[in-house]
Design an enzyme around this catalytic site. Structure first.
Site, mmCIF file in Angstrom:
data_model
loop_
_atom_site.group_PDB
_atom_site.id
_atom_site.type_symbol
_atom_site.label_atom_id
_atom_site.label_comp_id
_atom_site.label_asym_id
_atom_site.label_seq_id
_atom_site.Cartn_x
_atom_site.Cartn_y
_atom_site.Cartn_z
ATOM 1 N N LYS A 44 0.807 -1.251 -0.006
ATOM 2 C CA LYS A 44 0.026 -0.254 0.153
ATOM 3 C C LYS A 44 0.857 1.220 0.030
ATOM 4 C CE LYS A 44 -3.688 -2.152 0.381
ATOM 5 N NZ LYS A 44 -4.716 -2.446 -0.849
ATOM 6 N N CYS A 45 0.403 2.142 -0.644
ATOM 7 C CA CYS A 45 0.959 3.487 -0.411
ATOM 8 C C CYS A 45 1.014 4.099 1.035
ATOM 9 C CB CYS A 45 0.189 4.523 -1.342
ATOM 10 S SG CYS A 45 1.027 4.937 -3.004
ATOM 11 N N PRO A 46 2.163 4.699 1.112
ATOM 12 C CA PRO A 46 3.266 5.279 0.365
ATOM 13 C C PRO A 46 4.518 4.399 -0.014
ATOM 14 C CG PRO A 46 3.755 5.860 2.651
ATOM 15 C CD PRO A 46 2.583 5.019 2.531
ATOM 16 N N ILE A 47 4.243 3.186 0.581
ATOM 17 C CA ILE A 47 5.485 2.223 0.206
ATOM 18 C C ILE A 47 6.172 2.111 -1.221
ATOM 19 C CG2 ILE A 47 6.293 -0.279 0.643
ATOM 20 C CD1 ILE A 47 5.771 1.284 3.105
ATOM 21 N N ASP A 71 -1.865 -0.881 -5.941
ATOM 22 C CA ASP A 71 -2.663 -0.065 -5.037
ATOM 23 C C ASP A 71 -3.184 1.210 -5.759
ATOM 24 O OD1 ASP A 71 -3.786 1.404 -3.093
ATOM 25 O OD2 ASP A 71 -1.745 2.070 -2.007
#
Length: 108
Positions: A44-47, A71
């Site tokens: 998932k963001c921000p990864i 995502d």
């Protein structure tokens, strides 16, 4: 078939990175070949952005990095990050089994 994103899609395909990369190379005629591929599928963001920011300096200037992400936030956040950091969002392509390959050109 690879195409620019026109609608929402998500989900992993259960294949490893080598299989996805083989498909990508076969179907992206006319696109710059990525010097680096970052597999952020299932994250998932921000990864995905963090992974891109950590590794963008590993490629030569003007080289392209492909970020594989599923995502929906990554689809809009990575191009926004490019504008913020003065890198170029080259294109986003739908992956055959969901998600996108978001191509970024390093500008500095």
């Amino acid at each position: 078939m690879w195409r620019r994103r026109t609608g929402g899609a998500s989900g992993g395909d259960g294949r490893d990175l080598a299989e996805r990369s083989a498909d990508a190379g076969a179907d992206m005629s006319g696109a710059a070949e990525p010097a680096l591929t970052i597999d952020a599928l299932g994250r998932k963001c921000p990864i995905p952005i963090i992974m891109l920011a950590e590794r963008i300096n590993q490629v030569a200037m003007r080289d392209v990095i492909a970020v594989l992400a599923d995502d929906p936030a990554a689809f809009t956040d990575i191009p926004a990050w490019c504008r913020l950091k003065s890198h170029e969002h080259v294109a986003s392509y739908e992956l055959p089994h969901g998600g996108w390959s978001i191509h970024v050109r390093r500008n500095y």
